[in-house]
Design an enzyme around this catalytic site. Structure first.
Site, PDB file in Angstrom:
ATOM      1  CB  ILE A 145     -90.775 -72.246 -63.578  1.00  0.00           C
ATOM      2  CG1 ILE A 145     -92.258 -71.278 -62.973  1.00  0.00           C
ATOM      3  CG2 ILE A 145     -90.050 -71.139 -64.245  1.00  0.00           C
ATOM      4  CD1 ILE A 145     -91.963 -70.480 -61.570  1.00  0.00           C
ATOM      5  CG  ASP A 146     -95.719 -73.446 -62.347  1.00  0.00           C
ATOM      6  OD1 ASP A 146     -94.925 -72.765 -61.657  1.00  0.00           O
ATOM      7  OD2 ASP A 146     -96.960 -72.925 -62.751  1.00  0.00           O
ATOM      8  CB  ILE A 292     -86.710 -63.528 -58.409  1.00  0.00           C
ATOM      9  CG1 ILE A 292     -86.569 -62.250 -58.206  1.00  0.00           C
ATOM     10  CG2 ILE A 292     -85.308 -64.175 -58.504  1.00  0.00           C
ATOM     11  CD1 ILE A 292     -86.061 -61.855 -56.888  1.00  0.00           C
ATOM     12  NE  ARG A 294     -93.177 -66.155 -64.932  1.00  0.00           N
ATOM     13  CZ  ARG A 294     -94.678 -65.694 -64.895  1.00  0.00           C
ATOM     14  NH1 ARG A 294     -95.298 -66.176 -63.926  1.00  0.00           N
ATOM     15  NH2 ARG A 294     -94.892 -64.663 -65.593  1.00  0.00           N
TER      16      ARG A 294
HETATM   17  O1  F6P Z   1     -97.406 -70.741 -63.759  1.00  0.00           O
HETATM   18  C1  F6P Z   1     -96.176 -70.131 -63.563  1.00  0.00           C
HETATM   19  C2  F6P Z   1     -96.485 -69.228 -62.593  1.00  0.00           C
HETATM   20  O2  F6P Z   1     -95.305 -68.426 -62.354  1.00  0.00           O
HETATM   21  C3  F6P Z   1     -97.020 -69.783 -61.341  1.00  0.00           C
HETATM   22  O3  F6P Z   1     -95.756 -70.688 -60.544  1.00  0.00           O
HETATM   23  C4  F6P Z   1     -97.542 -68.561 -60.639  1.00  0.00           C
HETATM   24  O4  F6P Z   1     -98.280 -69.132 -59.530  1.00  0.00           O
HETATM   25  C5  F6P Z   1     -98.110 -68.042 -61.694  1.00  0.00           C
HETATM   26  O5  F6P Z   1     -97.309 -68.254 -62.875  1.00  0.00           O
HETATM   27  C6  F6P Z   1     -98.101 -66.402 -61.472  1.00  0.00           C
HETATM   28  O6  F6P Z   1     -98.693 -65.801 -62.448  1.00  0.00           O
HETATM   29  P1  F6P Z   1     -98.465 -64.112 -62.933  1.00  0.00           P
HETATM   30  O7  F6P Z   1     -97.304 -64.048 -63.576  1.00  0.00           O
HETATM   31  O8  F6P Z   1     -99.796 -63.789 -63.687  1.00  0.00           O
HETATM   32  O9  F6P Z   1     -98.608 -63.370 -61.383  1.00  0.00           O
END
Ligand code: F6P
Length: 368
Positions: A145-146, A292, A294
């Protein structure tokens, strides 16, 4: 696609790192194309962890049918298990890392895999690179998503996350307006501001804070006050989780000890809302949108991109173009060596046209 062709009998497929909408669409595209070409497809559970623990299962056509629109991944994912630096706890409860690549190589050959499709972001591609060094044949597909994967102008999953984040920003507009508040919405994106920039522009956020442009908190508060004075009695701020004040550090929410990339960012929205309230006396609130972003069904754009990427990955396999990542550059599909992508992050370049467009419509980036 030109080049030599190769006789593959069985491929493996895995999804690594943080999940995102469109993973299933890629699995479907790769697997259906491969099955159509007479190949067997083994699904590996929970990313590299499944290869470490030898958890693989043969996928049937039915397994990969009806999943195009489904968020998440039917294979499961894991953003901790890097085979070159696999973290486990010792008897004292301390985290120690071990290189378990030999185990992975053994399971790969035991399962009679001829190649592996690895769907993931930068951490997963770094892990893939470590396995290529041990002789595995890998084709990568860029997810996150980034949108921060080096070598490709777009990753699937990003468009859906932008749509979700824009929807949240739109909804916050009405309540901010009713209560004459400054509302700060913290968005994901790690060290790159793509998600905050795209969602902020799409929803007309008044201020967009991104890691690439350190912000001046006085300038942010001043902009909120200025808006108040001209009758706009609310302000919407879209803040990327990696945004930081000039001369300050990024905000860290917590550390995941057994992750190869242990820092989890978070806290900027709370800090900005509190500071703006103190400086301007305008009421501030903050929202952390979190995971949310993701979830949910992929947008039509992501379904198409995932299908194109998945099919291109299959074509790379058939052309024996191993150890390459599927990418899109200038709207065209292509590929780059995974070695070139590993351990790099694609941030927003200075002078990106969308920043200029934002400034032209009076969006502040907190720097003036
Ligand atoms: O790399 C995707 C991401 O959703 C980032 O935007 C976010 O900083 C990180 O993963 C969160 O990771 P986790 O699911 O381990 O909390």
């Amino acid at each position: 696609m030109r080049g030599m062709t190769t006789q593959l009998k069985r491929i493996g497929i895995l999804t690594g790192g943080g999940d995102c909408p469109g993973l299933n669409a890629v699995i479907r595209a790769v697997a259906k194309a491969a099955m159509g070409g007479g190949l067997e497809v083994m699904g590996i559970e929970d990313g590299f962890l499944g290869l470490i623990e030898n958890r693989l299962r043969r996928l049937t056509y039915n397994d990969v049918s009806g999943i195009l629109t489904v968020g998440g991944t039917i294979l499961g994912s894991c953003n901790k298990a890097n085979p070159a630096k696999f973290a486990t706890q010792d008897k004292q409860g301390r985290w120690v890392t071990r290189d378990v690549r030999d185990q992975v190589v053994e399971h790969y050959y035991q399962a009679q895999l001829d190649a592996l499709v690895v769907i993931g972001g930068d951490g997963t591609m770094s892990g893939a690179h470590d396995l290529i060094e041990r002789g595995l044949r890998i084709v990568g597909v860029p997810k996150t998503i980034d949108n921060d994967l080096w070598g490709t102008e777009i990753t699937f999953g990003h468009d859906t996350a932008v749509a979700t984040a824009s929807d949240a920003l739109d909804k916050v507009h009405t309540t901010a307006s009713s209560h004459h508040r400054v509302m700060v919405v913290e968005l994901m994106g790690r060290y790159a501001g793509w998600l905050a920039l795209h969602a902020g522009i799409a929803s007309g956020a008044d201020i967009i804070l991104i890691p690439e442009i350190p912000f001046d908190i006085d300038a942010v508060a001043h902009r909120c006050l200025e808006r108040s004075k001209v009758g706009k009695r609310f302000t919407i701020i879209a803040a990327g989780e990696g945004a930081r004040p000039v001369g300050g550090e990024q905000f860290v929410d917590h550390i995941v000890a057994d992750s190869p990339d242990p820092i989890r960012l978070g806290g900027v929205a709370k800090w900005v809302a509190e500071q703006v309230e103190t400086i301007s006396r305008l009421e501030g609130r903050y929202i952390v949108l979190g995971h949310i972003q993701r979830g949910g069904t992929p947008t039509a754009h992501d379904r198409i991109l995932a299908t194109k990427f998945g099919y291109y990955a299959f074509e790379l396999l058939m052309a024996a173009q191993f150890n390459r990542l599927v990418v899109q550059q200038n709207g065209q599909l292509g590929s780059v060596p995974i070695a070139d992508v590993a351990r790099k992050v694609r941030t927003i370049p200075p002078g990106h046209p969308l920043i200029a467009a934002g400034r032209a419509v009076n969006t502040s980036f907190g720097d003036e």
